[in-house]
Design a protein around this motif. Structure first.
Motif, PDB file in Angstrom:
ATOM      1  N   THR A 306       0.852  -1.193   0.000  1.00 23.19           N
ATOM      2  CA  THR A 306       0.000   0.000   0.000  1.00 23.19           C
ATOM      3  C   THR A 306       0.887   1.241   0.000  1.00 23.19           C
ATOM      4  O   THR A 306       1.722   1.410   0.888  1.00 23.19           O
ATOM      5  CB  THR A 306      -0.909   0.022   1.238  1.00 23.19           C
ATOM      6  N   ALA A 307       0.735   2.076  -1.037  1.00 21.81           N
ATOM      7  CA  ALA A 307       1.578   3.264  -1.160  1.00 21.81           C
ATOM      8  C   ALA A 307       0.762   4.412  -1.747  1.00 21.81           C
ATOM      9  O   ALA A 307      -0.308   4.207  -2.327  1.00 21.81           O
ATOM     10  CB  ALA A 307       2.795   2.975  -2.030  1.00 21.81           C
ATOM     11  N   THR A 308       1.272   5.615  -1.598  1.00 23.18           N
ATOM     12  CA  THR A 308       0.619   6.822  -2.110  1.00 23.18           C
ATOM     13  C   THR A 308       1.280   7.246  -3.420  1.00 23.18           C
ATOM     14  O   THR A 308       2.508   7.274  -3.515  1.00 23.18           O
ATOM     15  CB  THR A 308       0.732   7.974  -1.104  1.00 23.18           C
ATOM     16  N   ILE A 309       0.451   7.558  -4.446  1.00 22.40           N
ATOM     17  CA  ILE A 309       1.000   8.014  -5.726  1.00 22.40           C
ATOM     18  C   ILE A 309       1.509   9.440  -5.569  1.00 22.40           C
ATOM     19  O   ILE A 309       0.783  10.344  -5.128  1.00 22.40           O
ATOM     20  CB  ILE A 309      -0.070   7.948  -6.834  1.00 22.40           C
ATOM     21  N   VAL A 361       5.778   6.426  -6.270  1.00 20.63           N
ATOM     22  CA  VAL A 361       4.950   6.173  -5.097  1.00 20.63           C
ATOM     23  C   VAL A 361       5.818   6.225  -3.837  1.00 20.63           C
ATOM     24  O   VAL A 361       7.043   6.115  -3.910  1.00 20.63           O
ATOM     25  CB  VAL A 361       4.247   4.795  -5.189  1.00 20.63           C
ATOM     26  N   TYR A 362       5.177   6.370  -2.692  1.00 23.94           N
ATOM     27  CA  TYR A 362       5.915   6.372  -1.430  1.00 23.94           C
ATOM     28  C   TYR A 362       5.025   5.840  -0.313  1.00 23.94           C
ATOM     29  O   TYR A 362       3.793   5.874  -0.393  1.00 23.94           O
ATOM     30  CB  TYR A 362       6.410   7.782  -1.079  1.00 23.94           C
ATOM     31  N   ASP A 363       5.680   5.307   0.741  1.00 23.93           N
ATOM     32  CA  ASP A 363       4.978   4.952   1.961  1.00 23.93           C
ATOM     33  C   ASP A 363       5.794   5.496   3.128  1.00 23.93           C
ATOM     34  O   ASP A 363       6.643   6.377   2.928  1.00 23.93           O
ATOM     35  CB  ASP A 363       4.730   3.437   2.082  1.00 23.93           C
ATOM     36  N   ASN A 364       5.592   4.984   4.311  1.00 22.29           N
ATOM     37  CA  ASN A 364       6.301   5.510   5.477  1.00 22.29           C
ATOM     38  C   ASN A 364       7.765   5.071   5.552  1.00 22.29           C
ATOM     39  O   ASN A 364       8.513   5.546   6.410  1.00 22.29           O
ATOM     40  CB  ASN A 364       5.591   5.067   6.771  1.00 22.29           C
ATOM     41  N   SER A 365       8.170   4.150   4.653  1.00 22.64           N
ATOM     42  CA  SER A 365       9.542   3.632   4.737  1.00 22.64           C
ATOM     43  C   SER A 365      10.423   4.069   3.573  1.00 22.64           C
ATOM     44  O   SER A 365      11.596   4.366   3.774  1.00 22.64           O
ATOM     45  CB  SER A 365       9.523   2.098   4.795  1.00 22.64           C
ATOM     46  N   SER A 371       6.282   0.440 -12.559  1.00 19.73           N
ATOM     47  CA  SER A 371       5.951   0.376 -13.984  1.00 19.73           C
ATOM     48  C   SER A 371       4.813  -0.598 -14.162  1.00 19.73           C
ATOM     49  O   SER A 371       4.775  -1.647 -13.523  1.00 19.73           O
ATOM     50  CB  SER A 371       7.156  -0.062 -14.804  1.00 19.73           C
ATOM     51  N   TYR A 372       3.875  -0.269 -15.030  1.00 26.51           N
ATOM     52  CA  TYR A 372       2.805  -1.210 -15.316  1.00 26.51           C
ATOM     53  C   TYR A 372       2.507  -1.137 -16.816  1.00 26.51           C
ATOM     54  O   TYR A 372       2.777  -0.142 -17.489  1.00 26.51           O
ATOM     55  CB  TYR A 372       1.546  -0.928 -14.495  1.00 26.51           C
TER      56      TYR A 372
END
Length: 379
Positions: A306-309, A361-365, A371-372
């Motif tokens: 789970t990450a934020t764009i 994208v990013y998360d807390n770490s 790529s898709y």
């Protein structure tokens, strides 16, 4: 004079005095003779450069002792034409080298290395008995204790719960061409009444599994996989196949027959874990995915994250025309597109444009780029 195994009658041979058992093999050169059955052999390649390191062997002698063998790349052509899995051989002159500390498939401290003066010949008339195989089974607790250590590779036997997410209640549909293209199969397997483990089969192991599974008239339930490596993905134990891996099902070998009989007498075990529990996904952070990718033995795998764009990267357009069946690259023929996948080789294929989009994208770490592919069918 030599005694046969299990106290059987003695067998005479002029060369018996020179025969060495595997238990007596030490480090250094040996101008003596070995007699063994060839259980298995496979190519050893550099995991980074993919260059051939040599040919690895798994050997068993008349006492049932298993040892690894090794043939350097420059000597493979000399011995390979006469090598056949299951045959019995005689080897004169060899070198006892130290068994490698990583990914070992036998307990012995030494490896039988073929040297410049090694001579191997097939024994067509064998006066003594040799076991067909020898397995090294370990429990879930043993796998857990050896996880991520890159040490010995052990064998596992159990009953399958899911194959590529499909239950065995209705026979799973396995497409050999699709699996050959993806190079992977994931099996959820449970050993006796232990926890369910994720088993990732790659490359030849995935292909072998598909062919063997589809060849059975009835849906197979018992699976034996040799020399698996243990990893921890998202905090969950996972087993992965290696180049030395072999597969057996239901009635292929005695251990699978014994397990099949045990499972039939313990039907409650087969229904002990529900499919909902088995398919529960474990989420990983971006940092954990990065950590897995840096491992030397890392292969393709499926992860949930789970990450934020953060951004859509511009100027990264890329595409190729792929086969509509297996999505491998397609080339222009005289009048149509032709698939380049040797396992597919479909002619007159419909071109599938594979477009790539790149997003940040990013998360807390950590932060990462994903790529898709987007497919667009063209004529």
């Amino acid at each position: 004079m030599a005694m046969k195994r299990n106290g059987k009658s003695p067998v005479s041979s002029e060369s018996d005095e020179k025969v060495m058992f595997f238990k007596d093999v030490s480090l250094g050169p040996h101008a003596t003779q070995l007699r063994f059955r060839l259980i298995h052999f496979w190519e050893a390649r550099n995991p980074i450069k993919k260059t051939l390191i040599g040919l690895e062997l798994l050997l068993i002698d008349e006492l049932g002792t298993v040892i690894q063998g090794f043939i350097p790349p420059g000597r493979i052509k000399k011995y390979l034409p006469d090598m056949k899995q299951g045959s019995v051989y005689q080897l004169n002159n060899f070198y006892g080298s130290k068994n490698k500390p990583m990914y070992r498939v036998a307990d012995h401290i030494a490896t039988v290395s073929f040297t410049w003066n090694s001579e191997m010949s097939v024994l067509h008339e064998v006066p003594i008995s040799f076991d067909e195989d020898r397995f090294r089974f370990h429990s879930y607790e043993d796998f857990e204790a050896n996880c991520d250590l890159k040490g010995d590779l052990y064998d596992v036997v159990g009953h399958m719960k899911l194959v590529n997410g499909q239950t065995l209640i209705e026979r799973p549909i396995l497409d050999e061409v699709e699996i050959a293209a993806s190079r992977r199969i994931m099996v959820h397997v449970q050993s006796h009444d232990g926890p369910v483990m994720k088993l990732y089969l790659w490359d030849h192991a995935a292909t072998d599994f598909c062919k063997k599974f589809n060849s059975y008239e009835n849906t197979p339930t018992v699976l034996l996989v040799t020399t698996v490596n243990t990893k921890r993905l998202g905090g969950t134990l996972a087993l992965t196949s290696m180049s030395s891996t072999r597969l057996f099902m239901d009635y292929d070998v005695q251990p699978t027959k014994d397990y099949f009989t045990w499972l039939a007498s313990n039907p409650e075990i087969a229904n002990q874990v529900s499919a909902e529990v088995v398919t529960k996904r474990e989420a990983l952070t971006i940092a954990e995915i990065f950590s897995y990718m840096t491992q030397e033995s890392a292969k393709d795998a499926f992860f949930e994250c789970t990450a934020t764009i953060d951004d859509v990267v511009h100027g990264s357009a890329w595409y190729y025309i792929g086969c509509s069946e297996c999505h491998a690259k397609a080339t222009k023929g005289a009048t149509s597109l032709i698939c380049t996948n040797t396992r597919c080789e479909k002619v007159n294929t419909t071109g599938v444009a594979q477009y790539r989009a790149k997003i940040s994208v990013y998360d807390n770490s950590e932060q990462a780029f994903l790529s898709y592919l987007v497919m667009l069918v063209v004529s």
